[in-house]
Design an enzyme around this catalytic site. Structure first.
Site, mmCIF file in Angstrom:
data_model
loop_
_atom_site.group_PDB
_atom_site.id
_atom_site.type_symbol
_atom_site.label_atom_id
_atom_site.label_comp_id
_atom_site.label_asym_id
_atom_site.label_seq_id
_atom_site.Cartn_x
_atom_site.Cartn_y
_atom_site.Cartn_z
ATOM 1 N N CYS A 187 -2.286 -3.401 -4.893
ATOM 2 C CA CYS A 187 -1.900 -4.334 -3.857
ATOM 3 C C CYS A 187 -0.385 -4.322 -3.719
ATOM 4 C CB CYS A 187 -2.325 -5.763 -4.217
ATOM 5 S SG CYS A 187 -4.094 -5.914 -4.515
ATOM 6 N N GLY A 195 -2.219 -1.368 0.092
ATOM 7 C CA GLY A 195 -3.499 -2.025 0.304
ATOM 8 C C GLY A 195 -3.767 -2.222 1.773
ATOM 9 N N ASN A 246 -0.673 -8.468 -7.960
ATOM 10 C CA ASN A 246 -0.849 -7.020 -7.974
ATOM 11 C C ASN A 246 -1.139 -6.623 -9.418
ATOM 12 O OD1 ASN A 246 1.441 -4.192 -7.774
ATOM 13 N ND2 ASN A 246 -0.771 -4.226 -7.617
ATOM 14 N N GLY A 247 -2.259 -5.935 -9.608
ATOM 15 C CA GLY A 247 -2.645 -5.513 -10.956
ATOM 16 C C GLY A 247 -4.083 -5.880 -11.235
ATOM 17 N N TYR A 257 1.749 9.116 -7.071
ATOM 18 C CA TYR A 257 0.986 8.950 -5.836
ATOM 19 C C TYR A 257 1.274 7.641 -5.108
ATOM 20 C CZ TYR A 257 -2.996 7.596 -2.911
ATOM 21 O OH TYR A 257 -3.764 7.153 -1.870
HETATM 22 P P1 5GP Z 1 -10.253 14.156 -3.658
HETATM 23 O O1 5GP Z 1 -10.110 15.652 -3.485
HETATM 24 O O2 5GP Z 1 -10.265 13.767 -5.072
HETATM 25 O O3 5GP Z 1 -11.415 13.628 -2.882
HETATM 26 O O4 5GP Z 1 -8.980 13.500 -2.958
HETATM 27 C C1 5GP Z 1 -7.686 13.820 -3.384
HETATM 28 C C2 5GP Z 1 -6.710 13.062 -2.515
HETATM 29 O O5 5GP Z 1 -6.861 11.666 -2.748
HETATM 30 C C3 5GP Z 1 -5.269 13.392 -2.793
HETATM 31 O O6 5GP Z 1 -4.667 13.771 -1.576
HETATM 32 C C4 5GP Z 1 -4.639 12.101 -3.280
HETATM 33 O O7 5GP Z 1 -3.358 11.926 -2.701
HETATM 34 C C5 5GP Z 1 -5.574 11.038 -2.817
HETATM 35 N N1 5GP Z 1 -5.668 9.888 -3.728
HETATM 36 C C6 5GP Z 1 -5.368 9.811 -5.029
HETATM 37 N N2 5GP Z 1 -5.562 8.578 -5.503
HETATM 38 C C7 5GP Z 1 -5.998 7.838 -4.484
HETATM 39 C C8 5GP Z 1 -6.349 6.462 -4.361
HETATM 40 O O8 5GP Z 1 -6.301 5.673 -5.296
HETATM 41 N N3 5GP Z 1 -6.743 6.066 -3.113
HETATM 42 C C9 5GP Z 1 -6.809 6.928 -2.055
HETATM 43 N N4 5GP Z 1 -7.204 6.455 -0.877
HETATM 44 N N5 5GP Z 1 -6.479 8.215 -2.139
HETATM 45 C C10 5GP Z 1 -6.074 8.676 -3.345
HETATM 46 MG MG MG Z 2 -3.020 12.653 -0.641
#
Ligand code: 5GP
Ligand code: MG
Ligand code: SF4
Length: 479
Positions: free
Chosen positions: A2, A28, A103-104, A243
Site C-alpha cells: 500500500c 496499490g 502499509n505492511g 520492483y
Molecule cells: P510472471 O511471469 O511471474 O507472471 O510475471 C512477472 C512480472 O510480474 C514481472 O514483470 C514483474 O515486474 C511483475 N511483478 C512482480 N511482482 C509483482 C507484484 O507483486 N504485483 C504485480 N502486479 N506484478 C508483479
Molecule cells: Mg514488470
C-alpha cells in the site's frame, strides 16, 4: 502493499493528500481513501474502490476541509478487495476519533484479533490493520504517542502507520523497517509519505526517513519524536528496490534508479549474454535494470516491447487462454527490432511465470532468433509475510521447477537470475540490513502460524496441508 500519505498543518491538506496518492498509485490500485480533520476537530472520510483518479468526486473533495489529512492506496494482502477494507480506517471512540492508514502486514494479526474478539471487540473489516485501531482505542498513556507506543507493544510484523488521534498526527515505523516512510516540509506544514516521489509532487522538501522503531507526533504543541518501539534487527525489504518503489523515489535513503541500474549491471556480470544483438526491458518495472545491463555489457538497449498504459486492472481473466490474451493486450513487440535477432529480455522478477511465458512466445512470434531471459533478482521461492502479495509457494514457479524445467517451460534459449549476494551488493546502502526471505527462504522473524487465516483476515481455518512448510526463524541473522 500500500501507499500512505499525510499532511499536518496546511490549509489544503486533503487536496495535497489526493495529489500525493496519485504518486503512490503504483503501491496499490484496489482502493483509495482520505480522512481529513477540520479546525474544530470534525473528521470526515472519503473512500472508493479503484484508482485515485476515479475515487474522489469534486463535491466530496470540497467537503474534506481542514489542516490535517491522511490518505491510503490499497492492494490487498490481508483481507479481501472490498470497500469495507478500504483505508484510512476512521473510528469514533469515546475520547474522539482514530484514523489510521497502514502499509505492511502484521504477522500475529490473527492471534491479536482473536484475543480482542474474545474480549468483546467488534470488527467491521477483515484487515489486519483494524487490530491496531482497537488496540489504540484501548491503550492508556498520558500523550497520544504514549498511547500509540502502548498499542504497538506486542504487535509483530511490518507496519508503516499514519494515525490521527483527535488533532494529533502520528507516524510509526516497525522496528525492522521493512517498508519505507519519509518526512518532508511544505511551508509551515509537515508531510509524510511512503516514497519521496509523493513529496516531490506536492512540492515538499525532503527532510528525512522515519527511523525503524520511531514514533513521531505532531500537533499544536509542536513535533515530538522518540525511539519508542523496542529495537530489532533491521530488515528492509530488498524487493522495494527490485520492483516495488518508483525509480524516481529514494527509499531507505537510496535512489531506486541507481539501485536498479546497479542490479542490471551486476546481472550483466553474473549472467552475460555475449553474442546477443540487443537488450530490452519488460516495461516499465525493469527499464532501469535493462539500462544497467546494456551499460555494463555494451549490448545496445532497444525499446523492443511496448506497453499499453490504458489497460485497466479490471481486465482479469480466469482461464489460461484469457491470461494469454491479457499479455497480448498489455504488451506488443516491435517486429522491426526483433526480426532475426538474438535478444536479451530483462525483467525484474518472475513470480508465477505466466506473463514471462506469454512474452517469450510474443517475442519469438515477432521473429527473434534467440531469447535470453535475464532477471534482475534471485528466484522467488517463498511467500512474503511482510506486505507484498507474493502467492503461496505452490504458485511460485521457481519453487516448483528446476532450472532446466524453467528454461523449457518459459521457452527461452537461456535463463539467468541474479544471485542473492549480487542483488544485495547493488543496494545503495550496502548489503547489510535487508530482508530477502522470499528469495532465500530465511525469514527474519517467526512466520505466521496460520498464513491462510491471515490472508483472509482471521476467517479461515486452514487445512493442515495448506500451511507453509515450517521454516526456521533466524531472528538475528539478517541484521
Ligand atoms: P510472471 O511471469 O511471474 O507472471 O510475471 C512477472 C512480472 O510480474 C514481472 O514483470 C514483474 O515486474 C511483475 N511483478 C512482480 N511482482 C509483482 C507484484 O507483486 N504485483 C504485480 N502486479 N506484478 C508483479
Ligand atoms: Mg514488470
Ligand atoms: Fe520484501 Fe521479500 Fe522480505 Fe517480503 S519476503 S519483505 S518481498 S524481501
Amino acid at each position: 502493499m500500500c501507499g500512505i500519505f499525510g499532511v499536518y498543518g496546511h490549509p489544503d491538506a486533503a487536496a495535497l493528500t489526493q495529489l500525493g496518492l496519485y504518486s503512490l498509485q503504483h503501491r496499490g490500485q484496489e482502493s483509495a481513501g482520505i480522512v481529513a480533520v477540520d479546525g474544530v476537530g470534525t473528521a470526515r472520510v472519503s473512500r472508493a474502490m479503484g484508482l485515485v483518479s476515479e475515487g474522489f468526486a469534486d463535491d466530496e473533495m470540497a467537503a474534506l476541509t481542514g489542516p490535517i489529512a491522511i490518505g491510503h492506496t490499497r492492494y490487498s494482502t490481508a483481507g479481501s478487495s472490498v470497500i469495507e477494507n478500504a483505508q484510512p480506517i476512521l473510528a469514533r471512540v469515546r475520547r474522539g476519533h482514530i484514523a489510521l492508514a497502514h502499509n505492511g502486514n502484521l504477522t500475529n494479526a490473527v492471534e491479536l484479533r482473536r484475543a480482542l474478539e474474545d474480549d468483546g471487540a467488534i470488527f467491521t473489516s477483515t484487515m489486519d490493520s483494524e487490530v491496531i485501531v482497537h488496540r489504540i482505542a484501548r491503550a492508556t498513556g498520558a500523550t497520544p504517542e504514549a498511547r500509540v507506543a502502548n498499542a504497538l507493544a506486542g504487535v509483530e510484523g511490518a507496519y508503516c502507520l499514519l494515525v490521527v488521534l483527535d488533532d494529533t498526527v502520528l507516524v510509526a515505523r516497525d522496528p525492522h523497517g521493512w517498508r519505507p516512510l519519509v518526512m518532508g516540509r511544505l511551508g509551515d506544514g509537515i508531510v509524510f509519505a511512503s516514497e519521496t516521489c509523493a513529496l516531490d509532487i506536492v512540492g515538499a522538501t525532503q527532510e528525512r526517513e522515519i527511523k525503524p522503531g520511531e514514533i513521531v507526533a505532531v500537533d499544536r504543541h509542536g513535533m515530538r519524536s522518540a525511539q519508542a518501539i523496542a529495537p530489532e534487527p533491521i530488515t528492509r525489504c530488498v524487493f522495494e528496490h527490485v520492483y516495488f518503489a518508483r525509480p524516481d523515489s529514494k527509499v531507505f535513503g537510496g535512489s531506486v534508479d541507481r539501485s536498479r541500474r546497479a542490479l542490471g549491471r551486476q546481472l550483466a556480470r553474473e549472467c552475460p549474454a555475449p553474442d546477443a544483438d540487443l537488450v530490452f526491458a519488460v516495461p516499465d518495472s525493469s527499464n532501469s535494470a535493462a539500462l544497467g545491463f546494456s551499460e555494463e555489457s555494451g549490448i545496445p538497449y532497444e525499446l523492443a516491447l511496448i506497453r499499453n498504459h490504458y489497460v485497466g486492472r479490471t481486465f482479469i481473466q480466469p482461464t489460461q487462454a484469457g491470461r494469454d490474451a491479457k499479455v497480448k493486450v498489455k504488451y506488443n513487440p516491435v517486429r522491426e527490432l526483433l526480426e532475426g535477432k538474438r535478444v536479451v529480455m530483462v525483467d525484474d522478477s518472475i513470480v508465477r511465470g505466466t506473463t514471462t511465458r506469454g512474452l517469450v512466445s510474443l517475442v519469438r512470434a515477432a521473429g527473434a532468433r534467440e531469447v535470453h531471459m535475464r532477471v534482475s533478482s534471485a528466484p522467488i521461492i517463498s511467500p512474503c509475510y511482510y506486505g507484498i502479495d507474493t502467492p503461496r509457494r505452490e504458485e511460485l514457479i521457481a519453487a516448483q521447477m528446476t532450472h532446466e524445467e524453467l528454461v523449457r517451460h518459459l521457452g527461452v534459449d537461456s535463463l539467468g537470475y541474479l544471485s542473492i549476494d549480487g542483488m544485495l551488493s547493488a543496494m545503495p546502502e550496502g548489503p547489510q540490513g535487508y530482508c530477502h526471505a522470499c528469495f532465500s527462504g530465511r525469514y527474519p522473524t517467526a512466520t505466521p502460524a496460520e498464513p491462510e487465516a491471515l490472508r483472509a483476515g482471521g476467517e479461515v481455518i486452514p487445512a493442515a496441508d495448506d500451511a507453509a512448510p515450517p521454516l526456521t526463524p533466524i531472528a538475528a541473522a539478517v541484521g
